[in-house]
Write an enzyme that holds these catalytic residues in place. Structure first.
Site, short mmCIF file in Angstrom:
data_model
loop_
_atom_site.label_atom_id
_atom_site.label_comp_id
_atom_site.label_asym_id
_atom_site.label_seq_id
_atom_site.Cartn_x
_atom_site.Cartn_y
_atom_site.Cartn_z
N HIS A 1 3.90 -4.17 4.22
CA HIS A 1 3.15 -5.42 4.24
C HIS A 1 4.09 -6.54 3.78
O HIS A 1 4.99 -6.30 2.98
CB HIS A 1 1.98 -5.26 3.25
CG HIS A 1 0.97 -6.35 3.24
ND1 HIS A 1 1.16 -7.55 2.60
CD2 HIS A 1 -0.27 -6.42 3.78
CE1 HIS A 1 0.08 -8.30 2.74
NE2 HIS A 1 -0.80 -7.65 3.46
N ASP B 1 3.52 0.95 -3.25
CA ASP B 1 2.45 0.00 -2.98
C ASP B 1 1.21 0.81 -2.60
O ASP B 1 1.10 1.34 -1.49
CB ASP B 1 2.90 -0.92 -1.84
CG ASP B 1 1.78 -1.82 -1.33
OD1 ASP B 1 0.63 -1.68 -1.80
OD2 ASP B 1 2.04 -2.67 -0.45
N GLN C 1 -3.49 0.50 -0.09
CA GLN C 1 -4.36 1.19 0.87
C GLN C 1 -4.61 2.64 0.50
O GLN C 1 -5.22 3.38 1.27
CB GLN C 1 -3.76 1.11 2.29
CG GLN C 1 -3.64 -0.29 2.83
CD GLN C 1 -4.97 -1.03 2.85
OE1 GLN C 1 -6.04 -0.44 2.85
NE2 GLN C 1 -4.90 -2.35 2.87
N LYS D 1 -9.80 -4.06 -2.99
CA LYS D 1 -9.73 -3.06 -1.92
C LYS D 1 -10.31 -1.72 -2.40
O LYS D 1 -10.20 -0.71 -1.72
CB LYS D 1 -8.28 -2.86 -1.48
CG LYS D 1 -7.69 -4.09 -0.77
CD LYS D 1 -6.30 -3.80 -0.28
CE LYS D 1 -5.53 -5.04 0.12
NZ LYS D 1 -5.96 -5.67 1.37
N CYS E 1 -0.15 -8.96 8.57
CA CYS E 1 0.89 -9.19 7.55
C CYS E 1 1.97 -8.12 7.62
O CYS E 1 2.48 -7.64 6.60
CB CYS E 1 0.32 -9.24 6.14
SG CYS E 1 -0.82 -10.58 5.89
#
Ligand code: PLP
Length: 411
Positions: free
Chosen positions: A128, A205, A208, A231, A369
């Protein structure tokens, strides 16, 4: 596939907790499939926000009075719960930020100061923008080199290339646990082990992953792990940076101000102990406190059960979509999360998304993104549908029927 349409929790009871799911869009019942961008928020999380405003609002960490202590306790209770949720060693390693983006910027700015000219970092092509641009900003301040791991045709990282990119100057790897476009679940445990064998640290990261996979930072041996509350069914405006204590201790502060100091004088200032050294200014204590309810909510169903549910929706929907002429799905790794990025024939993502919206279906369109990934796939963008714990097979069917209709109109 009808036999696979099973639920192992009471989905209608869960949907009741999300008032937004009852609304209509363009005269149709909403089918919300933009969960990768943000998940919806259950009533108990919103109630916790309201409770903080109506009953406990006072600035944290500074007051002896009861309200301030209650607000502080609420925020610190979330910190403890986050520690438990991701199996970190101590609450001193859990730092509140504004979100994944700020967590990565914090590491790039602060850990980045420990890098020397000529040092190298490794990213992947599926990152991202928030895991690319902070490192480019660092590169504009220090003469570091950024190397990029490519993907294969299924959207998996090429681990041979990954290993070949290391040199004696490699100091850091920063990689998504789950791709927000392809859904690929990256083998981060293996990647971390290799990076450590080469003396590099790894930032994962987890934006997600956190609501869709069991995350255990100790088992992964991650050096940094970052994610956003919004999220994971939590409030907006809050994120987490997990950092290994020895690294956080060696890192200079990210921002200066109240809360992050030991003692201030014009001749020299000392820093607060962890985690406060990295929490300058009044934090978003209201939303941080309410994040605890989101974690309790996920735990009440169990992240494995949520993942199994989303996987069934993914398998069912993927198979049905592939039967539509002209359908191309980007990201076909065997180990993927419930994210479907697709294009139909020559139809633009924008047109497809607009028509789906007319049918009450919320999907995301564009580059998500991830422009370097789009460039490597040779496309401008995709349509992306992504599932969460409250999505049903009935919604999947409405989505599939709508895509068929749009395909018939546009191709
Ligand atoms: N990383 C990934 C993989 C994402 O999917 C996102 C958001 O979509 C981000 C980072 C940025 O998260 P935020 O905007 O909450 O900071």
């Amino acid at each position: 596939m009808e036999s696979d349409k099973i639920y192992d929790y009471d989905i209608e009871r869960e949907r009741e907790k999300f008032p937004i799911l009852r609304r209509t869009v363009n005269g149709r019942p909403l089918v919300y499939l933009d969960n990768t961008a943000t998940t919806q928020t259950p009533r108990e999380v919103v109630d916790a926000v309201v409770d903080m405003y109506y009953d406990k609002k006072a600035n944290v960490h500074r007051g002896v009075h009861t309200l301030s202590q209650e607000a502080t306790n609420a925020m610190e209770a979330t910190r403890s719960l986050v520690r438990e949720f991701i199996n970190a060693g101590s609450t001193e390693e859990i730092i509140f930020t504004r979100g994944t983006t700020e967590s990565i910027n914090l590491v790039a700015s602060s850990y980045g100061q420990l890098l020397d000219d000529g040092d190298e970092i490794i990213l992947t092509v599926m990152e991202h923008h928030s895991n690319i641009v902070p490192w480019q900003l660092l590169r504009s301040r220090k003469n570091i080199k950024i190397k990029v791991v490519p993907i294969n045709e299924r959207g998996e990282l090429d681990l041979d290339v990954y290993r070949s990119l290391f040199t004696d100057r490699t100091r850091l790897v920063s990689v998504a646990h789950v791709s927000n476009v392809l859904g690929t679940v990256n083998p981060v445990r293996e990647m971390i082990a290799y990076a450590h064998s080469r003396g590099a640290v790894v930032l994962v990261d987890g934006a997600q992953a956190i609501a869709h996979l069991r995350v255990d930072v100790t088992d992964l041996d991650a050096d940094f792990y970052v994610f956003s509350s919004h999220k994971m069914y939590g409030p907006t405006g809050v994120g987490i940076l997990y950092g290994r204590r020895s690294l956080l201790e060696a890192m200079p502060p990210y921002q200066g101000g109240g809360e992050m100091i030991g003692h201030v004088s014009f001749t020299g200032t000392t820093w607060a102990a962890l985690p406060y050294k990295f929490e300058a200014g009044t934090p978003d204590f209201v939303d941080a406190a309410a994040l605890a309810k989101a974690i309790e909510y996920i735990r009440s169903l169990g992240v494995e059960r949520i993942a199994a549910h989303e996987d069934r929706l993914l398998d069912y929907t993927t198979a049905e979509l592939l039967a539509i002429p002209g359908m191309r799905i980007f990201g076909t790794a065997p180990h993927k999360s419930a994210i479907i990025s697709f294009l139909i024939g020559e139809a633009t993502p924008f047109d497809t998304g607009m028509l789906l919206d007319q049918l009450g279906i919320a999907v995301r369109t564009g580059h998500h993104c991830a422009q370097p990934l789009m460039e490597s796939l040779g496309i401008e963008g995709t349509v992306r549908a992504s599932f969460a714990l409250y999505n049903t097979f009935d919604e999947a069917d409405r989505f599939i029927a709508a895509v068929r209709r749009v395909a018939a109109m546009l191709t």
